[in-house]
Scaffold this active site. Structure first.
Site, mmCIF file in Angstrom:
data_model
loop_
_atom_site.group_PDB
_atom_site.id
_atom_site.type_symbol
_atom_site.label_atom_id
_atom_site.label_comp_id
_atom_site.label_asym_id
_atom_site.label_seq_id
_atom_site.Cartn_x
_atom_site.Cartn_y
_atom_site.Cartn_z
ATOM 1 N N GLY A 10 0.824 -1.199 0.000
ATOM 2 C CA GLY A 10 0.000 0.000 0.000
ATOM 3 C C GLY A 10 0.862 1.254 0.000
ATOM 4 O O GLY A 10 2.087 1.195 -0.136
ATOM 5 N N ASP A 46 -1.597 -13.301 6.077
ATOM 6 C CA ASP A 46 -2.977 -12.920 6.351
ATOM 7 C C ASP A 46 -3.072 -12.533 7.822
ATOM 8 O O ASP A 46 -3.009 -13.396 8.706
ATOM 9 C CB ASP A 46 -3.917 -14.081 6.034
ATOM 10 C CG ASP A 46 -5.371 -13.761 6.328
ATOM 11 O OD1 ASP A 46 -5.662 -12.634 6.774
ATOM 12 O OD2 ASP A 46 -6.225 -14.656 6.129
ATOM 13 N N ILE A 47 -3.215 -11.237 8.107
ATOM 14 C CA ILE A 47 -3.187 -10.778 9.497
ATOM 15 C C ILE A 47 -4.506 -11.022 10.224
ATOM 16 O O ILE A 47 -4.610 -10.715 11.420
ATOM 17 C CB ILE A 47 -2.781 -9.301 9.599
ATOM 18 C CG1 ILE A 47 -3.748 -8.390 8.834
ATOM 19 C CG2 ILE A 47 -1.347 -9.106 9.133
ATOM 20 C CD1 ILE A 47 -3.490 -6.910 9.055
ATOM 21 N N ALA A 70 -5.044 -1.857 6.286
ATOM 22 C CA ALA A 70 -6.368 -1.409 6.733
ATOM 23 C C ALA A 70 -7.342 -1.501 5.568
ATOM 24 O O ALA A 70 -6.929 -1.534 4.399
ATOM 25 C CB ALA A 70 -6.320 0.029 7.244
ATOM 26 N N THR A 114 -6.297 6.709 12.362
ATOM 27 C CA THR A 114 -6.849 7.729 11.477
ATOM 28 C C THR A 114 -7.579 8.840 12.221
ATOM 29 O O THR A 114 -8.069 8.642 13.339
ATOM 30 C CB THR A 114 -7.846 7.056 10.505
ATOM 31 O OG1 THR A 114 -8.512 8.047 9.716
ATOM 32 C CG2 THR A 114 -8.916 6.275 11.263
ATOM 33 N N TYR A 139 -16.064 2.857 9.147
ATOM 34 C CA TYR A 139 -14.602 2.915 9.044
ATOM 35 C C TYR A 139 -13.984 3.468 10.324
ATOM 36 O O TYR A 139 -13.104 2.846 10.931
ATOM 37 C CB TYR A 139 -14.195 3.765 7.843
ATOM 38 C CG TYR A 139 -12.713 4.074 7.792
ATOM 39 C CD1 TYR A 139 -11.781 3.060 7.598
ATOM 40 C CD2 TYR A 139 -12.245 5.381 7.963
ATOM 41 C CE1 TYR A 139 -10.420 3.337 7.569
ATOM 42 C CE2 TYR A 139 -10.892 5.663 7.925
ATOM 43 C CZ TYR A 139 -9.987 4.647 7.737
ATOM 44 O OH TYR A 139 -8.641 4.920 7.717
ATOM 45 N N LYS A 143 -11.751 1.406 13.190
ATOM 46 C CA LYS A 143 -10.390 1.834 13.490
ATOM 47 C C LYS A 143 -10.236 2.168 14.981
ATOM 48 O O LYS A 143 -9.209 1.844 15.592
ATOM 49 C CB LYS A 143 -10.014 3.052 12.642
ATOM 50 C CG LYS A 143 -9.830 2.750 11.158
ATOM 51 C CD LYS A 143 -8.646 1.840 10.885
ATOM 52 C CE LYS A 143 -7.327 2.545 11.066
ATOM 53 N NZ LYS A 143 -6.159 1.686 10.686
ATOM 54 N N TRP A 164 -5.471 12.313 5.803
ATOM 55 C CA TRP A 164 -5.360 12.786 4.413
ATOM 56 C C TRP A 164 -4.065 12.280 3.748
ATOM 57 O O TRP A 164 -3.319 13.038 3.133
ATOM 58 C CB TRP A 164 -5.403 14.314 4.368
ATOM 59 C CG TRP A 164 -6.666 14.953 4.845
ATOM 60 C CD1 TRP A 164 -7.562 14.444 5.744
ATOM 61 C CD2 TRP A 164 -7.168 16.239 4.469
ATOM 62 N NE1 TRP A 164 -8.592 15.330 5.947
ATOM 63 C CE2 TRP A 164 -8.384 16.449 5.177
ATOM 64 C CE3 TRP A 164 -6.709 17.238 3.611
ATOM 65 C CZ2 TRP A 164 -9.144 17.611 5.049
ATOM 66 C CZ3 TRP A 164 -7.467 18.399 3.493
ATOM 67 C CH2 TRP A 164 -8.668 18.576 4.188
#
Length: 299
Positions: A10, A46-47, A70, A114, A139, A143, A164
């Site tokens: 990512g 695979d977490i 995430a 986040t 979301y 988180k 952001w």
């Protein structure tokens, strides 16, 4: 120290790769992801599978984990039950697995969270790390639950909330607006949501510096990291176009109500970084300076 990085393909994970490759220190990074990308050396992990994490930690003698993974499709979480369940697994359950694995070996977990853990109240001052989470959607709620699971595990942890995020990698607002301002005669962009754009490279560099200095020891807690300064999505877009030289596009401000969304986004999610800077002694770049660097790299 042997460090395992999750979500390595990512935005943030790819920046971690760049920085780790340039470092000639004693730390060894193992980059993992469920998605395999041609040309990138990535170990499958695979977490959501605690036993798989335990096995990897044992095999590689892992002493620290940096969780960059995430589920971040904010709108889809609100409208699709299967994707909401996936968000729960990746954002809440998986961090718990990683925390358990680190607790069992006396390791440390770096977890990226986040600004979406805030938002229900109409804040007008920067959110501090001790502030109560008030998420407005799936979301943010998942988180926040991930953070709570890490804390409850009893492991050593550094939770870094950011906002952001953009980079040269993957899909993000900066890359989208670079394309749109180059190809569209006119755009409308929301001006009533304020925060701070964060260059993923800067966040990755900060994480690597904390690891390298070992200043995480004795400093378990939640911290905030974004670039310095404050802006709106509209002003962010104007700056992207200016730096890129995309001056023919007429960029107009609009209210967020003109673009209805399944989830209410935070109207003001500027993050207070005082404790981060005091604890780790890391200088945080100004958002415009970092944006210039990122766009220059993309060009």
């Amino acid at each position: 120290m042997n460090i395992l990085v999750t979500g390595a393909n990512g935005q943030l994970g790819n920046e971690m790769r760049l920085i780790a490759a340039r470092q000639a220190g004693a730390d060894n990074y193992v980059f993992t992801d469920v998605n395999q990308v041609e040309g990138l050396e990535t170990t499958f992990l695979d977490i959501t599978d605690l036993d798989a994490i335990r096995a990897m930690v044992a095999e590689k003698s892992i002493e620290a984990i940096v969780n960059c993974a995430a589920w971040t499709n904010v709108d889809a979480c609100e409208t699709d039950e299967k994707l909401a369940a996936l968000a729960q697994k990746l954002n809440a359950d998986a961090p718990n697995n990683l925390a358990i694995a680190m607790k069992e070996v006396g390791g440390v977990l770096f977890h990226v969270s986040t600004d979406y853990v805030f938002g229900k109240e109409a804040y007008n001052t920067p959110c501090n790390p001790d502030q109560k989470g008030t998420p407005t959607g799936v979301y943010g709620a998942t988180k926040l639950q991930g953070e709570q699971n890490i804390i409850a595990s009893g492991c050593e942890y550094i939770i870094l909330r950011t906002a952001w995020l953009y980079s040269e990698f993957g899909k993000n607002f900066c890359k989208t607006m670079l394309n749109l301002t180059a190809t569209k005669p006119q755009l409308k962009v929301v001006f009533d949501q304020c925060g701070t754009p964060t260059y993923a490279y800067d966040l990755a560099a900060a994480i690597c510096e904390i690891i390298g200095s070992r200043k995480f020891r004795g400093n378990t807690g939640i911290y905030h990291y974004s670039n310095e300064g404050v802006t709106s999505w509209y002003d962010f877009t104007k700056m992207i176009a200016k730096i890129a030289g995309n001056l023919d596009c007429d960029i107009q401000p609009c209210y967020s109500s003109e673009y209805p969304s399944p989830v209410k986004r935070p109207s003001y999610s500027v993050l207070d970084k005082k404790s981060f800077k005091e604890t780790f002694g890391i200088k945080v770049p100004y958002w415009v300076d970092s944006l210039e660097t990122c766009i220059a790299n993309m060009k």
